[in-house]
Scaffold this motif. Structure first.
Motif, PDB file in Angstrom:
ATOM      1  N   ASP A 165     -13.111  75.249   8.230  1.00 55.05           N
ATOM      2  CA  ASP A 165     -12.419  74.308   7.343  1.00 55.05           C
ATOM      3  C   ASP A 165     -10.940  74.265   7.726  1.00 55.05           C
ATOM      4  O   ASP A 165     -10.312  75.305   7.941  1.00 55.05           O
ATOM      5  N   PHE A 166     -10.385  73.051   7.813  1.00 58.26           N
ATOM      6  CA  PHE A 166      -8.991  72.879   8.244  1.00 58.26           C
ATOM      7  C   PHE A 166      -8.041  73.672   7.346  1.00 58.26           C
ATOM      8  O   PHE A 166      -7.186  74.423   7.840  1.00 58.26           O
ATOM      9  N   ALA A 167      -8.189  73.524   6.034  1.00 57.09           N
ATOM     10  CA  ALA A 167      -7.276  74.186   5.090  1.00 57.09           C
ATOM     11  C   ALA A 167      -7.374  75.702   5.204  1.00 57.09           C
ATOM     12  O   ALA A 167      -6.356  76.410   5.172  1.00 57.09           O
ATOM     13  N   SER A 168      -8.595  76.210   5.342  1.00 56.67           N
ATOM     14  CA  SER A 168      -8.774  77.664   5.450  1.00 56.67           C
ATOM     15  C   SER A 168      -8.169  78.187   6.744  1.00 56.67           C
ATOM     16  O   SER A 168      -7.538  79.252   6.772  1.00 56.67           O
ATOM     17  N   ALA A 169      -8.345  77.423   7.825  1.00 56.69           N
ATOM     18  CA  ALA A 169      -7.783  77.825   9.110  1.00 56.69           C
ATOM     19  C   ALA A 169      -6.255  77.835   9.059  1.00 56.69           C
ATOM     20  O   ALA A 169      -5.604  78.729   9.611  1.00 56.69           O
ATOM     21  N   ALA A 170      -5.683  76.844   8.379  1.00 60.47           N
ATOM     22  CA  ALA A 170      -4.222  76.795   8.238  1.00 60.47           C
ATOM     23  C   ALA A 170      -3.716  78.024   7.494  1.00 60.47           C
ATOM     24  O   ALA A 170      -2.735  78.657   7.896  1.00 60.47           O
ATOM     25  N   ALA A 171      -4.398  78.377   6.404  1.00 58.52           N
ATOM     26  CA  ALA A 171      -3.986  79.550   5.622  1.00 58.52           C
ATOM     27  C   ALA A 171      -4.109  80.829   6.421  1.00 58.52           C
ATOM     28  O   ALA A 171      -3.324  81.769   6.255  1.00 58.52           O
ATOM     29  N   GLU A 172      -5.089  80.867   7.330  1.00 54.59           N
ATOM     30  CA  GLU A 172      -5.353  82.103   8.083  1.00 54.59           C
ATOM     31  C   GLU A 172      -4.416  82.289   9.270  1.00 54.59           C
ATOM     32  O   GLU A 172      -3.891  83.392   9.490  1.00 54.59           O
ATOM     33  N   ARG A 194       5.802  77.014   5.143  1.00 57.50           N
ATOM     34  CA  ARG A 194       5.943  76.012   4.074  1.00 57.50           C
ATOM     35  C   ARG A 194       4.645  75.274   3.778  1.00 57.50           C
ATOM     36  O   ARG A 194       4.453  74.772   2.671  1.00 57.50           O
ATOM     37  N   SER A 195       3.758  75.199   4.782  1.00 49.40           N
ATOM     38  CA  SER A 195       2.560  74.384   4.577  1.00 49.40           C
ATOM     39  C   SER A 195       1.250  75.160   4.644  1.00 49.40           C
ATOM     40  O   SER A 195       0.214  74.666   4.212  1.00 49.40           O
ATOM     41  N   LYS A 196       1.255  76.383   5.179  1.00 42.55           N
ATOM     42  CA  LYS A 196      -0.003  77.076   5.440  1.00 42.55           C
ATOM     43  C   LYS A 196      -0.816  77.318   4.177  1.00 42.55           C
ATOM     44  O   LYS A 196      -2.052  77.264   4.214  1.00 42.55           O
ATOM     45  N   ASN A 197      -0.146  77.599   3.076  1.00 42.65           N
ATOM     46  CA  ASN A 197      -0.876  77.854   1.827  1.00 42.65           C
ATOM     47  C   ASN A 197      -1.130  76.586   1.026  1.00 42.65           C
ATOM     48  O   ASN A 197      -1.585  76.637  -0.111  1.00 42.65           O
ATOM     49  N   LYS A 198      -0.811  75.438   1.622  1.00 44.98           N
ATOM     50  CA  LYS A 198      -1.102  74.141   0.997  1.00 44.98           C
ATOM     51  C   LYS A 198      -2.079  73.360   1.866  1.00 44.98           C
ATOM     52  O   LYS A 198      -2.063  72.134   1.887  1.00 44.98           O
ATOM     53  N   GLY A 199      -2.924  74.112   2.567  1.00 44.47           N
ATOM     54  CA  GLY A 199      -3.909  73.452   3.426  1.00 44.47           C
ATOM     55  C   GLY A 199      -3.303  72.837   4.665  1.00 44.47           C
ATOM     56  O   GLY A 199      -3.927  71.983   5.303  1.00 44.47           O
ATOM     57  N   GLY A 200      -2.065  73.252   4.993  1.00 42.18           N
ATOM     58  CA  GLY A 200      -1.384  72.676   6.149  1.00 42.18           C
ATOM     59  C   GLY A 200      -0.737  71.334   5.867  1.00 42.18           C
ATOM     60  O   GLY A 200      -0.194  70.683   6.771  1.00 42.18           O
ATOM     61  N   GLN A 201      -0.750  70.920   4.592  1.00 47.39           N
ATOM     62  CA  GLN A 201      -0.268  69.584   4.233  1.00 47.39           C
ATOM     63  C   GLN A 201       1.242  69.456   4.442  1.00 47.39           C
ATOM     64  O   GLN A 201       2.034  70.254   3.957  1.00 47.39           O
ATOM     65  N   LEU A 202       1.622  68.385   5.145  1.00 47.61           N
ATOM     66  CA  LEU A 202       3.042  68.031   5.306  1.00 47.61           C
ATOM     67  C   LEU A 202       3.441  66.881   4.389  1.00 47.61           C
ATOM     68  O   LEU A 202       4.628  66.572   4.267  1.00 47.61           O
ATOM     69  N   PRO A 208       8.803  51.592   6.085  1.00 46.27           N
ATOM     70  CA  PRO A 208       8.088  51.668   7.367  1.00 46.27           C
ATOM     71  C   PRO A 208       6.687  52.242   7.178  1.00 46.27           C
ATOM     72  O   PRO A 208       6.320  52.689   6.079  1.00 46.27           O
ATOM     73  N   GLU A 209       5.931  52.249   8.247  1.00 44.90           N
ATOM     74  CA  GLU A 209       4.615  52.883   8.213  1.00 44.90           C
ATOM     75  C   GLU A 209       4.770  54.359   7.831  1.00 44.90           C
ATOM     76  O   GLU A 209       5.650  55.053   8.315  1.00 44.90           O
ATOM     77  N   ARG A 210       3.889  54.824   6.948  1.00 45.60           N
ATOM     78  CA  ARG A 210       3.899  56.231   6.544  1.00 45.60           C
ATOM     79  C   ARG A 210       2.513  56.832   6.777  1.00 45.60           C
ATOM     80  O   ARG A 210       1.502  56.147   6.611  1.00 45.60           O
ATOM     81  N   ARG A 211       2.539  58.092   7.162  1.00 44.21           N
ATOM     82  CA  ARG A 211       1.295  58.789   7.449  1.00 44.21           C
ATOM     83  C   ARG A 211       1.234  60.101   6.680  1.00 44.21           C
ATOM     84  O   ARG A 211       2.227  60.816   6.583  1.00 44.21           O
ATOM     85  N   GLN A 212       0.049  60.378   6.148  1.00 41.37           N
ATOM     86  CA  GLN A 212      -0.169  61.651   5.477  1.00 41.37           C
ATOM     87  C   GLN A 212      -0.706  62.630   6.522  1.00 41.37           C
ATOM     88  O   GLN A 212      -1.764  62.400   7.112  1.00 41.37           O
ATOM     89  N   LEU A 213       0.047  63.716   6.718  1.00 39.46           N
ATOM     90  CA  LEU A 213      -0.259  64.637   7.813  1.00 39.46           C
ATOM     91  C   LEU A 213      -0.563  66.042   7.313  1.00 39.46           C
ATOM     92  O   LEU A 213      -0.049  66.471   6.284  1.00 39.46           O
ATOM     93  N   ARG A 214      -1.364  66.736   8.095  1.00 36.86           N
ATOM     94  CA  ARG A 214      -1.507  68.174   7.922  1.00 36.86           C
ATOM     95  C   ARG A 214      -1.597  68.801   9.316  1.00 36.86           C
ATOM     96  O   ARG A 214      -2.005  68.140  10.274  1.00 36.86           O
TER      97      ARG A 214
END
Length: 340
Positions: free
Chosen positions: A215-222, A228-236, A178-184
């Motif tokens: 920055d998205f990744a920095s904001a996620a970490a903060e 599970r995802s905050k220290n990976k730039g919010g990546q799911l 199926p359709e797949r999406r890369q999310l954060r």
């Protein structure tokens, strides 16, 4: 394993013994079957039944007497087929050659099944194996039987490219992705805080991200509360719709790429961004060809073994005798009802 060289064997084989006497002797000694010059005893059949039950997670004590009898017949048929194969392999042992290294490896695999020697010896004793020398002999015999059987059926396991391609075409829906999406995402839960507070915080953060002030990744970490995802730039990672909670999936699978968006789910508020999209696709044949060949071979192997056992049994009818009266004897402590 079932060889018996005592006086019972000599007595049963006397030419002047009637069928009735032969059957009675089998009953008295608990002999379920004679395969060439080997005997299979009721105790061995019941032990195989127990082993089969343990493998399926069932307790022997909870099996009804009628079912136990049926399981005995199934176990006896397996034991007869195995003994016929042992005899066939022994007669044709020049067709197979098992190296000492292969036997060593099989012994080591067996040993690794147990935490220590004591546990291994206890398991061996339960199977009627008296020594490690006998264990090695049995494992070697099993390898010989497997090699002999493989030689007999290997022609049927050859799979052409045309056959595997035909299987692929018939089961193509299996390989549709199926359709797949890369999310954060950046997430704030609303379980322990007012929903409007979490919303306000993420609205402020989203505005900064959209204005390139954050920055998205920095904001996620903060600030993200998804550990599970905050220290990976919010990546799911790459997600298909059926792998996500319904409310989260329905929102994220309508978003355009690279447009961070504020959404709400039953768990809380999220800033979600779709960083890439893969359209629905079918996995190419060449990618799954080896997997298909393995699946076809496994199916054919099972059928070829079943057919070979059937043919061997048919050809050997004059070389084995079953004493059904022994198999049908009452199960010890059984009442016909559940033993629980």
């Amino acid at each position: 394993m079932f060889l018996f060289n005592g006086p019972v064997r000599k007595k049963i084989d006397e030419l002047n013994v009637t069928d009735e006497e032969r059957i009675q002797m089998a009953i008295d000694k608990g002999i379920c079957a004679k395969v060439y010059e080997h005997y299979i005893y009721l105790s061995q059949v019941d032990r195989r039944v127990q082993e089969n039950l343990f493998r399926t997670g069932r307790s022997p004590e909870k099996v009804r007497a009628k079912e136990w009898t049926l399981l005995r017949w199934a176990a006896l048929n397996d034991l007869i087929d195995e003994q016929l194969l042992r005899t066939k392999t022994k007669v044709n042992n020049e067709q197979v050659s098992i190296s000492e290294q292969a036997i060593d490896a099989e012994v080591q695999r067996f040993e690794k099944l147990f935490p220590d020697k004591k546990a291994m010896h206890e398991a061996m004793a339960a199977q009627g194996i008296e020594s490690e020398k006998e264990l090695r002999f049995r494992l070697a015999a099993r390898l010989e039987q497997e090699a002999y059987l493989h030689n007999r059926i290997k022609k049927s396991l050859t799979i052409s490219d045309e056959e595997s391609k035909q299987w692929y075409d018939q089961h193509k829906q299996t390989f549709e992705m199926p359709e797949r999406r890369q999310l954060r995402h950046i997430f704030l839960a609303t379980l322990d805080r007012p929903s409007e507070d979490a919303e306000a915080t993420l609205k402020t953060q989203l505005a900064k991200i959209q204005a390139k002030e954050a920055d998205f990744a920095s904001a996620a970490a903060e600030i993200s509360e998804d550990e599970r995802s905050k220290n990976k730039g919010g990546q799911l990672g790459w997600m298909s719709k059926n792998r996500l909670p319904g409310d989260f999936a329905s929102a994220t699978f309508t978003l355009a790429k690279n447009q961070p968006t504020l959404i709400r789910t039953k768990l809380g508020w999220h800033i979600v961004e779709v960083t890439d999209i893969k359209a629905p696709a079918t996995v190419p044949f060449d990618t799954v060809k080896s997997e298909i060949n393995s699946a076809i071979a496994d199916t054919r192997r099972s059928e070829a073994i079943r057919q070979y056992r059937h043919n061997l049994r048919q050809l050997s009818q004059d070389h084995f005798q079953i004493f059904g009266q022994v198999v049908n004897q009452p199960v010890p402590d059984a009442t016909g009802e559940s033993n629980e």
